[in-house]
Design a protein around this motif. Structure first.
Motif, PDB file in Angstrom:
ATOM      1  N   HIS A  26       0.829  -1.202   0.000  1.00  0.00           N
ATOM      2  CA  HIS A  26       0.000   0.000   0.000  1.00  0.00           C
ATOM      3  C   HIS A  26       0.867   1.258   0.000  1.00  0.00           C
ATOM      4  CE1 HIS A  26      -3.372   2.621   0.871  1.00  0.00           C
ATOM      5  NE2 HIS A  26      -2.732   3.083   1.930  1.00  0.00           N
ATOM      6  N   LYS A  27       1.925   1.273   0.800  1.00  0.00           N
ATOM      7  CA  LYS A  27       2.832   2.428   0.843  1.00  0.00           C
ATOM      8  C   LYS A  27       3.564   2.596  -0.498  1.00  0.00           C
ATOM      9  CE  LYS A  27       4.233   3.309   5.466  1.00  0.00           C
ATOM     10  NZ  LYS A  27       4.100   4.668   5.184  1.00  0.00           N
ATOM     11  N   TYR A  28       3.933   1.473  -1.116  1.00  0.00           N
ATOM     12  CA  TYR A  28       4.622   1.533  -2.404  1.00  0.00           C
ATOM     13  C   TYR A  28       3.706   2.113  -3.477  1.00  0.00           C
ATOM     14  CZ  TYR A  28       6.928  -0.008  -6.662  1.00  0.00           C
ATOM     15  OH  TYR A  28       7.513  -0.036  -7.897  1.00  0.00           O
ATOM     16  N   GLU A  29       2.460   1.664  -3.498  1.00  0.00           N
ATOM     17  CA  GLU A  29       1.518   2.155  -4.505  1.00  0.00           C
ATOM     18  C   GLU A  29       1.191   3.629  -4.302  1.00  0.00           C
ATOM     19  OE1 GLU A  29      -1.693  -0.602  -4.129  1.00  0.00           O
ATOM     20  OE2 GLU A  29      -0.704  -2.100  -5.402  1.00  0.00           O
TER      21      GLU A  29
END
Length: 100
Positions: A26-29
């Motif tokens: 989620h943080k990467y996206e």
């Protein structure tokens, strides 16, 4: 009762790993994955999760020597706990400011 003792570490560690991986995905996206300005600080940030797992494994080995816990269960739960603690350290360190 024996099946619970076999399956419980798998369920605990599987839940921890799923939680951490989904949070990192989620943080990467979103593009908010932790980045540091210096190369050495980025290396420290990137190594927190693996070092947490190593620390958790060693704690699991030590606990299995002193308590009546299966070595494989203690090591796997220790690695899962270390994975979670490494992720928490990753989150805290990525939010810290490196400039003084």
């Amino acid at each position: 009762m024996e099946i619970i003792r076999i399956i419980l570490p798998l369920v605990i560690v599987g839940g921890i790993v799923t939680f951490v991986i989904l949070r990192l995905k989620h943080k990467y996206e979103k593009g908010t994955l932790g980045k540091k300005k210096t190369k050495s600080a980025q290396h420290v940030l990137d190594s927190l999760i693996p070092f947490g797992m190593l620390f958790g494994c060693s704690i699991g080995v030590i606990l299995s020597m002193f308590f009546r816990i299966s070595s494989s269960s203690a090591i796997s739960v220790g690695a899962g706990g270390g994975f979670l603690l490494g992720y928490i350290a990753y989150e805290l360190y990525s939010k810290m400011d490196t400039e003084h």
